[in-house]
Design a protein around this motif. Sequence first.
Motif, short mmCIF file in Angstrom:
data_model
loop_
_atom_site.label_atom_id
_atom_site.label_comp_id
_atom_site.label_asym_id
_atom_site.label_seq_id
_atom_site.Cartn_x
_atom_site.Cartn_y
_atom_site.Cartn_z
N ALA A 66 -17.22 -15.21 21.12
CA ALA A 66 -15.78 -15.23 21.42
C ALA A 66 -14.96 -15.65 20.21
CB ALA A 66 -15.51 -16.17 22.60
N GLN A 67 -15.47 -16.63 19.46
CA GLN A 67 -14.69 -17.12 18.32
C GLN A 67 -14.58 -16.08 17.22
OE1 GLN A 67 -15.59 -21.03 16.87
NE2 GLN A 67 -15.69 -21.91 18.92
N SER A 68 -15.55 -15.18 17.16
CA SER A 68 -15.45 -14.17 16.12
C SER A 68 -14.57 -13.00 16.55
CB SER A 68 -16.85 -13.67 15.75
OG SER A 68 -17.45 -13.11 16.89
N LEU A 69 -14.17 -12.96 17.83
CA LEU A 69 -13.38 -11.84 18.30
C LEU A 69 -11.90 -12.20 18.53
CD1 LEU A 69 -15.85 -10.26 20.88
CD2 LEU A 69 -15.25 -9.38 18.63
N GLN A 70 -11.67 -13.30 19.16
CA GLN A 70 -10.31 -13.65 19.59
C GLN A 70 -10.06 -15.13 19.35
OE1 GLN A 70 -7.65 -12.06 21.33
NE2 GLN A 70 -8.59 -10.15 20.67
N PRO A 71 -8.80 -15.53 19.26
CA PRO A 71 -8.53 -16.97 19.27
C PRO A 71 -8.77 -17.52 20.66
CG PRO A 71 -6.49 -15.75 19.34
CD PRO A 71 -7.58 -14.74 19.14
N SER A 72 -8.78 -18.82 20.80
CA SER A 72 -8.95 -19.37 22.14
C SER A 72 -7.69 -19.11 22.97
CB SER A 72 -9.20 -20.88 22.06
OG SER A 72 -7.99 -21.57 21.94
N LEU A 73 -7.83 -19.23 24.26
CA LEU A 73 -6.69 -18.96 25.14
C LEU A 73 -5.51 -19.83 24.76
CD1 LEU A 73 -5.69 -17.49 27.67
CD2 LEU A 73 -6.48 -19.40 29.01
N TYR A 74 -5.77 -21.07 24.42
CA TYR A 74 -4.68 -22.00 24.12
C TYR A 74 -4.03 -21.64 22.79
CZ TYR A 74 -7.15 -24.39 27.82
OH TYR A 74 -7.77 -24.67 29.01
N ASP A 75 -4.84 -21.26 21.81
CA ASP A 75 -4.27 -20.83 20.54
C ASP A 75 -3.48 -19.54 20.71
OD1 ASP A 75 -5.20 -22.96 19.14
OD2 ASP A 75 -7.05 -21.98 18.50
N SER A 76 -3.99 -18.69 21.58
CA SER A 76 -3.27 -17.44 21.87
C SER A 76 -1.89 -17.74 22.46
CB SER A 76 -4.12 -16.60 22.83
OG SER A 76 -3.35 -15.60 23.42
N ILE A 77 -1.86 -18.68 23.38
CA ILE A 77 -0.56 -19.05 23.98
C ILE A 77 0.34 -19.69 22.92
CG2 ILE A 77 0.54 -20.51 25.71
CD1 ILE A 77 -1.91 -20.10 27.45
N ILE A 78 -0.26 -20.51 22.06
CA ILE A 78 0.53 -21.13 20.99
C ILE A 78 1.19 -20.06 20.14
CG2 ILE A 78 0.26 -22.32 18.78
CD1 ILE A 78 -1.52 -24.29 20.06
N ARG A 79 0.45 -18.99 19.85
CA ARG A 79 1.04 -17.92 19.03
C ARG A 79 2.09 -17.15 19.80
NH1 ARG A 79 -4.25 -15.94 15.55
NH2 ARG A 79 -5.04 -18.05 15.45
N ILE A 80 1.79 -16.90 21.08
CA ILE A 80 2.78 -16.17 21.88
C ILE A 80 4.06 -16.98 21.96
CG2 ILE A 80 3.34 -15.48 24.23
CD1 ILE A 80 0.39 -14.72 24.58
N LYS A 81 3.93 -18.28 22.19
CA LYS A 81 5.12 -19.13 22.31
C LYS A 81 5.69 -19.50 20.95
CE LYS A 81 4.43 -21.27 26.79
NZ LYS A 81 4.49 -22.53 27.53
N LYS A 82 5.04 -19.08 19.89
CA LYS A 82 5.47 -19.36 18.52
C LYS A 82 5.66 -20.86 18.27
CE LYS A 82 7.16 -14.94 17.14
NZ LYS A 82 7.61 -14.26 18.38
N LEU A 83 4.75 -21.64 18.78
CA LEU A 83 4.76 -23.07 18.47
C LEU A 83 4.18 -23.25 17.06
CD1 LEU A 83 3.25 -24.32 21.84
CD2 LEU A 83 5.60 -24.54 21.12
#
Lengths: 886, 886
Positions: free
Chosen positions: A537-554
């Motif tokens: 999973a780590q080689s394919l996608q960020p974690s769900l929480y990091d993904s949300i961080i990026r979506i929310k542009k934190l």
Amino acid sequence: MASESEAQRALQYEQTLMYGRYTQDLGTFAKDEAARLRLQEGDTPRPRRPSELLEYTQGRCAPCRVCALQCQRFLISKVGEDWVFLILLGLVMALVSWAMDFAIATCLQAQKWMYGGLDTNVLLQYMAWVTYPTVLITFSAGFTQILAPQAVGSGIPEMKTILRGVVLKEYLTLKTFVAKVIGLTCALGSGMPLGKEGPFVHIASMCAALLSRFLSLFGGFYENEARNIEMLAAACAVGVGCCFAAPIGGVLFSIEVTSTFFAVRNYWRGFFAATFSAFIFRVLAVWNKDEETITALFKTRFRLDFPFDLQELPAFAVIGIASGFGGALFVYLNRKIVQFMRRQKTINRFLMKKRLLFPALVTLIISTLTFPPGFGQFMAGQLTQKDTLVTLFDNQTWAKQGISDEFEYLGILEAWRHPRSNVFVTLVVFILMKFWMSALATTIPVPCGAFMPVFVIGAAFGRLVGESMAAWFPDGIHTDSNIYRIVPGGYAVVGAAALSGAVTHTVSTAVIVFELTGQISHILPVMIAVILANAVAQSLQPSLYDSIIRIKKLPYLPELGWGHHEKYNVRVEDIMVRDIRYVTLNCKYRDLQQVLHSTKMKNLPLVESAESMILLGSIERTQVGALLSSQLSPQRRLLALRQKVLSEDGHRLSDSTIRFQISTETSSGTPARPALRKPLKPALKRVPSSPADSPPAGSTDHSGIALKNLFCANASTEPTEAQGTARHKAKRVRISIVEEMILGDKMTPAEILEWEEQQLDQLVDFSSAKIDPAPFQLVEHTSLHKTHTIFSLLGLDHAFVTSIGRLVGMVSLKELRKAIEGSLTGKGVKVRPPLASFRDSTASTTEADTTALRQLWDRHQHHHMPREAGPGGDDDDDTPRGQREP
Amino acid sequence: MASESEAQRALQYEQTLMYGRYTQDLGTFAKDEAARLRLQEGDTPRPRRPSELLEYTQGRCAPCRVCALQCQRFLISKVGEDWVFLILLGLVMALVSWAMDFAIATCLQAQKWMYGGLDTNVLLQYMAWVTYPTVLITFSAGFTQILAPQAVGSGIPEMKTILRGVVLKEYLTLKTFVAKVIGLTCALGSGMPLGKEGPFVHIASMCAALLSRFLSLFGGFYENEARNIEMLAAACAVGVGCCFAAPIGGVLFSIEVTSTFFAVRNYWRGFFAATFSAFIFRVLAVWNKDEETITALFKTRFRLDFPFDLQELPAFAVIGIASGFGGALFVYLNRKIVQFMRRQKTINRFLMKKRLLFPALVTLIISTLTFPPGFGQFMAGQLTQKDTLVTLFDNQTWAKQGISDEFEYLGILEAWRHPRSNVFVTLVVFILMKFWMSALATTIPVPCGAFMPVFVIGAAFGRLVGESMAAWFPDGIHTDSNIYRIVPGGYAVVGAAALSGAVTHTVSTAVIVFELTGQISHILPVMIAVILANAVAQSLQPSLYDSIIRIKKLPYLPELGWGHHEKYNVRVEDIMVRDIRYVTLNCKYRDLQQVLHSTKMKNLPLVESAESMILLGSIERTQVGALLSSQLSPQRRLLALRQKVLSEDGHRLSDSTIRFQISTETSSGTPARPALRKPLKPALKRVPSSPADSPPAGSTDHSGIALKNLFCANASTEPTEAQGTARHKAKRVRISIVEEMILGDKMTPAEILEWEEQQLDQLVDFSSAKIDPAPFQLVEHTSLHKTHTIFSLLGLDHAFVTSIGRLVGMVSLKELRKAIEGSLTGKGVKVRPPLASFRDSTASTTEADTTALRQLWDRHQHHHMPREAGPGGDDDDDTPRGQREP
């Protein structure tokens, strides 16, 4: 009086410019402020506490009172102890968790009761089945929207950001707490595939923040910001711990999810609070006669003597790898749904108008599909999340194992049986449907987490593999004397840990499943599956929480990935911004103005001179604005005017100055106390081009007014308190307009312009400006790896790059992010080839040091400074050199 | 040729002065060195690798070869991957652990066989019982002493120090590895109460270091120092993990024991390697037919449905608190024994002569007392450590529970029964005897840990409490329908975790017991007991490892304790050293000499001038010495002499210079490659007054020779390679004497003195010196808390305190340590009262900023620098100011 006016002005600046010091010693700063305010308060009458009154009371029983006083002081000092705080936090959170579980169970029972009572009519049944969750979710969404929109979603991404040192507004207030608790209860009570774990991390953090504020009424020790961050880290552990009754897993999960660097010093806090919380949480269940004694939440009863065969390990590895792909797909799907909803302009506009329509629609679809007499019969739709888990972790094997021992589905296991299909089909349908349902449901704007739904899907997938294995090897694999049958429940445990680990990029889900099931016998399969799932999973996608961080542009800093060795060869000089604006110590106000217009940097470096470029410190952008506006202020203009025209004594002048200061104090005095709690304003705000940052270029002719507005806008938006800010702003603007009317109207615009031009040519007096004397510095050769470490360790957002004291560049979080992601994805900033540092390190870098130093040395020897083509900036300040020659 | 000579000289300096850069970017530095050496090597003929040869081969099958080359490169690049390293590490350590266990078991069985075979004669039995361990321990002690004395003891304290960034010599070499493995096997094979866990952490670290060196033959990525430290952290986890087959507990324990701040980024490494290692370790047991499948090491079979009653919790809490006191007592006892042995001069002198006498004596006493037919019968003396644990975790209740169900002691349980006493007496005697025996045995100079003995004692204590509870409540406490008897084995598990947690100050022993026993049902009692034990023990004594660190005087930084709030109010300005020596950019060589004589600081700050005090960087003490010695070198003197006397062309001069350089290269070229691996020389060495630091004050008249020696001594001791250093030193000294003879004898001492005095008055040319351009800086207001964080995060040993670029003081590890311990114990540095910062923060501190800045500003305005009473140092460098005025 003049000194008082200066102090007042300094006070105003401090309040407006407070946030910038958080890279330095903000705890100390906050304390300074507190002390100052306390001393100021000392002059005004205020309600004294009994303990203080006692000291002034003289009487016969004074010794006795002194003794009582000391006892009281002892108690109060004890209130300040960490463990009191942690026990209180654990207690409160356990009560909240238990009460919420109780309420959720009641809600779900009510739905079941309604559904069961209406079994005469399928349509009525359907209406009840569908309406109930829709109403609950809609209420939850609406309630949250109205009371505190910050309560929406998981909360873990925000906590990660907050623990990194950035203050997000309103995320830790009572209002958000109430919204989150009630919203979450309703959302989970609806029976949607939503989790309680992420929100609980947020709830615990809010609880800690509120408790800390409450306890600070007793003692003074809760004012320290560094300590509050430590307490928040402990609170995150409590959140997970009391949600799953899993103290160890909770601590580890919260560390993995929220921290980049963890202080082992804080470890015990998390363990202490989480253990206490989990203990109380389970004791409440015992007292409520739900349980006979304290046991695990989802207790399993697998055999201990032979938990699994060595030859089953490949199957566990397959679960791990498949879960890795599944986890990555889940994160991808979740992000795509959010992005799709955002992109569809027409849908979006419609939904924005009717904010509650989207949640209602999603709930309608999902609950329709799970309607037990309908499609739900193929996917165990009638089971609640908890029942699903209990059945999946069941000890028995569901698939038929020959004709003789036909398995009887008893109790809630009944749901998994379908007369016209077998359990494999049910499981596959369940997994597929729940997968997209969970990914969709977690995008609903209600307080909800994704951990539990994913956990359930993982368990179902593990069960599927386990049942297949059991069907394939009916008598177990082991070929010796004893027959040890395969335990599909064990596979379910492994699958649950692996998929949730893959989605969240954590290893500690393994510990959580041990604590949840109360059995650790499958430790090696679980660990192997979790590690493999993480690797994939780590080689394919960020974690769900990091993904949300990026979506929310934190604001965030990506992790350095697994074994990306090229990053060991990238250096700061490869990624730094060389062309930065700076402020020199001997510059003129005009230069300040130009710097403000030409850059958007929040912190400007202050160098000795453009020739030496020796970094002296960093100055806030707002400070520079303040310097400018005070130089061009109507007061000074009036002063100059009066001195020129009237040649009077200074009495009336100081009178007017005082009037101005009083009005300023009125407008900015109120937010001072709350602002004390929040010096950590996000320096990386999402609005890079606020009106304050880009005044129209043509407005320089009226720069007095323009800069005044610029300053006022800054002053009113910065002090971080949302409530009342608008009011204060209006008040302040009104006051300044009034003053403008009273004092400034005696000059014509042309005169003002002339006067201001004259003022701009003066040298800047930095004595009243707040300067951070030790901004963080890096050297050109610092590796990217080291830079990343330092940035994440110290929670920096920018650092200046110096070479023997000389400023040569700057690295901000943005550049670092680009460099790391560039090296990961091949896009973004070009990183140098792996041997780049070998290539030019042989001579040039060490020479650079020597050259720079030699220049400095030469300068001292011959007192002859050759003008260098320095990095950009003020090119028109040659005059000071001439001035300095006597 | 002149440039080459300069480069050569620079090379020499670098090699002698390498260690000082470790606060900055040493990974990068090491790489630079590697690149430089590689490029240099390029000129000399060396054996080329096949892949490189291929590139020069032109032929028909070139594409095919290129393809093969690429394949090879791919493989080599894969070898550089982290996971390959971790798998190899896990594999090797699992094999080592299993082989060692096998050897230990064989040793113990041999003893038992001997003891059993001689049952006809008690005296012979006794001789066999006593002689066998004595011989083994003596051999172990002697072997370790001869091969590598660094292998003695636990190894965890040393690893903690190494992970903090300090390189301890010889601690990670192959010799130490061999000594530790063989010594540990013998020591544990003797049956003494010693543990394998601490040494295993050390063994795994050595294994990682060796493996890393081995793999660096294939790829270039193992040269990074930061990465090696990360790998060492993972190795510590592997050590614990494969020792107990406890991957999770291993990772957590190693983090708690060795780290202060932990990078969550490294978390997976530890988990991955430890899981793999534990897996292989247990698979080996299955393949060896010891076990049927993979299960826990000390598997328990407690009932799952009702593990313990809620009302038993007070008993568990009592175990926790008592273990806390017991743990503190153990640490105290252990330290007192070591200190007693050190203090007793006469005993000590005798023992120092006969080094093996002390181990033999201790072994003799302990094995005599455990002799089963003798006193051993009262303390289950015949059981090995492993058997003891198995029996203590037994499922049954030993104490008589009425007459009907007389408990039968079967198998090894027999040992706990004594016909003339009951099990309580046996347990009490066991606990008391083992307690001091373990504390004594762990002071023997053999490779040994204390974890396992303490674990066993804790288990026995828990069992004692459990048996007492079972005797007190024969039918259990629960008064409902079902009778759930008390499980004393559960108490043993709790006790083991609590006591080992108290001794090591860790919480993760809880996780270790779950993994060791394979049952997690007692999670809450264990957690509660461990936390209470930690709370008590941490407030009484340091952890065993910290205690050893202090005894061994390793560099360390004490932790900030629990809730010591006064430390939030101490600032850097309260603890910093204000009176520091510094080097100015415009100083003379005489000033350098004075600074060297007046201070022992390893790093000297370099400031712009004594007036401005602007910090430009830090310069090594040895660099300063090098500058001085090169200025006063015989070569320069000869050069001056020749120029003065002969007025020849420079041909012969450069000739002699080259001769000197060649000889220098011969002497210092060899250690360059190994030194590359160890730039982290401990800056906090235990020998503060080495001969290099304090040359006799009267020797300045011959300072040319004196300084030459000073420099030579430094040059030969610094490059960190012990083997061969003495040889090189002798060689170098010989060379310098020869040169002295050839070149320097043409001047009389009076002439030399005159020339040197003249040279000392020249201004220093810093262009050839290595300067750290960004030493770590703090501000005066930085809190102690923050300072501690930064020091432990970045592994600093000193930091300069600046105020707007001006140097005002310095804080080293020593001051920080004093401040922290002072505030803990009331001794040492006086800390300010809690409200100190409130007191003076109101005006003075902010004023200090402003004042300093204003001065700087004034200076620029008026070009008039008032001479300040700066902090100490060079008071006689007024002349440069005169010089600088043109």
